[in-house]
Motif scaffolding. Structure first.
Motif, PDB file in Angstrom:
ATOM      1  N   ALA A 228       0.482  -1.371  -0.185  1.00 28.01           N
ATOM      2  CA  ALA A 228       0.112   0.592  -0.271  1.00 28.01           C
ATOM      3  C   ALA A 228       0.901   1.559  -0.006  1.00 28.01           C
ATOM      4  CB  ALA A 228      -0.481  -0.047   1.250  1.00 28.01           C
TER       5      ALA A 228
ATOM      6  N   ARG B 284      -3.459  -0.840  -2.443  1.00 29.93           N
ATOM      7  CA  ARG B 284      -4.230   0.032  -1.139  1.00 29.93           C
ATOM      8  C   ARG B 284      -5.547  -0.176  -0.764  1.00 29.93           C
ATOM      9  NH1 ARG B 284      -3.188   3.686  -3.656  1.00 29.93           N
ATOM     10  NH2 ARG B 284      -0.771   4.976  -3.603  1.00 29.93           N
TER      11      ARG B 284
ATOM     12  N   THR C 136       2.222   2.293   2.493  1.00 28.61           N
ATOM     13  CA  THR C 136       2.515   3.386   3.804  1.00 28.61           C
ATOM     14  C   THR C 136       3.489   2.435   4.932  1.00 28.61           C
ATOM     15  OG1 THR C 136       0.622   2.442   4.952  1.00 28.61           O
ATOM     16  CG2 THR C 136       0.486   4.232   3.790  1.00 28.61           C
TER      17      THR C 136
END
Length: 436
Positions: free
Chosen positions: A36, A133, A38
């Motif tokens: 994703a 995501r 992050t």
């Protein structure tokens, strides 16, 4: 992130853990990198918050679990090791794999397509950062929606509500994993799914308990005490509800059969889910076929203007009310002739390992069942179709198409398969047999 991953990977407690991630799972990115994009998942892992990290690392976790199988990690866990850091790594491996396995079993069950469905979902996640995501944020519901939308995130978003409890309109006590089978677009409403499952359960040949209240009370399953083979299986809750409902029917004298044992119910539900998935695919193919010029159609070439109706209630003496998978009606001008009507019956059945005599007998039995339920003359119970048949709701069905799921479920010998198809169509006139 690369520096932090390396530091964690080679720390005393994580040395083995990181090595197992790479060598056993076969995933180059292991658990320390994020699909994703992050840092939250990595941070959660470093704090030991595995449940939170699982939601954030869903795409990577899914890919990794496809390669686990339990054997490699179990071998490592049982190996001897003396250092405290090594032991912590071993414990973490077992805990992580256990959680992964549980999540994957649930996802595989709700997909209803086995490991191949998981691999296909993994390909969708790999192909798009946006898909990764989407699943990382939405978890299980998002994964199911992405699979239904064939990897297209824009189409998957509105589908998520169908996987959420309460969104389908099914009774709260009967939602369970059945909610994931609902698809209004192809006629799989909560009522239809319940009715079709009830019919499949009545015809199931798996082991059952007797219609004896004392025996059923004695063997009554508990939600919090599943047998070893049912642990982590999301269908266990559904099975307990099913058992309790059947017990109530037995007490009232309304049941002709006792409940299936767990070892009979679980494969029934697995194949039922796979069958519904095959139905969905075939409905989409039929709708695409209807849009083509008549000469280019694969299935509907005998129609000028085909109208495709799904899950139509039809009634016949004997079988009673049934839901035809697909009913196709000619909407064009018929010039005083009877309006053409055909029905489709879809089957997901493993025929791959059958000897010829058994294969032929099974196909003839399936063809006769399809003709008995959906062929000859049908009383159509859907009100919206009455205007097409104003004189009578009972119509003549010109042909029944029995369509088997192909691929790995098909017999491998093409000559024997063609012979079995020919023998079936000769033995049961009015039924055409196809493999897709």
């Amino acid at each position: 992130m690369e520096w932090e991953a390396a530091r964690q990977h080679y720390s005393a407690g994580n040395m083995l853990l990181g090595s197992v991630d790479h060598a056993t799972f076969g995933v180059p990115l292991g658990f320390y990198y994020l699909a994703a994009g992050t840092g939250h998942g990595l941070s959660s892992l470093s704090r030991g918050e595995y449940e939170q990290a699982m939601r954030e690392l869903t795409p990577v976790a899914l890919l990794a679990t496809l390669y686990v199988g339990g054997k490699g990690v179990r071998t490592v866990y049982e190996a001897r090791g003396g250092a405290a850091g090594l032991q912590r790594g071993l414990e973490a491996v077992r805990g992580r794999v256990s959680l992964l396995a549980e999540r994957t079993r649930e996802l595989r069950t709700r997909l209803g397509t086995g490991e191949e469905g998981l691999r296909e979902l993994a390909r969708y996640i790999q192909a798009s950062r946006e898909a990764g995501r989407f699943v990382a944020v939405g978890g299980m519901d998002a994964a199911l929606a992405l699979y239904e939308a064939r990897g297209e995130v824009a189409k998957a978003r509105p589908l998520m509500s169908k996987a959420r409890p309460g969104a389908t309109g099914a009774p709260p006590g009967r939602q369970g994993t059945l909610a994931s089978l609902v698809d209004e677009g192809v006629g799989h409403t909560p009522a239809v799914v319940e009715a079709k499952l009830a019919a499949a359960e009545q015809e199931a040949t798996g082991p059952r308990l007797p219609t004896d209240v004392r025996v059923l009370q004695q063997h009554r399953p508990a939600l919090d005490a599943p047998p070893p083979e049912a642990r982590g299986n999301p269908r266990w809750r559904e099975y307990v509800d099913y058992y309790d409902k059947r017990l109530g029917e037995v007490k009232k004298g309304e049941a002709s059969k006792g409940p299936l044992k767990w070892e009979g119910y679980e494969p029934l539900r697995r194949w039922f889910a796979r069958g519904l998935a095959f139905e969905r695919d075939m409905v989409k193919r039929l709708r695409e076929d209807a849009l083509k010029p008549r000469a280019e159609r694969r299935f509907l070439g005998d129609f000028d203007n085909p109208r495709i109706e799904t899950q139509v209630g039809v009634r016949k003496p004997g079988p009673g009310l049934r839901y035809a998978d697909v009913l196709v009606i000619e909407e064009g001008e018929v010039g005083g002739q009877p309006r053409r009507v055909e029905t489709f019956s879809f089957k997901s059945r493993d025929l791959s390992g059958l000897k010829y005599e058994v294969l032929e007998a099974q196909m003839i039995e399936d063809a006769r069942e399809a003709l008995r339920k959906y062929g000859e003359r049908l009383d159509i119970r859907r009100d919206s179709l009455q205007s097409i048949f104003p004189e009578n709701s009972e119509v003549l069905v010109q042909r029944v198409r029995l369509v088997y799921e192909g691929g790995e479920l098909m017999p491998k010998n093409d000559k024997l398969l063609k012979r079995a198809v020919d023998e079936t169509e000769a033995a049961v006139p009015g039924v055409e047999v196809l493999f897709q």
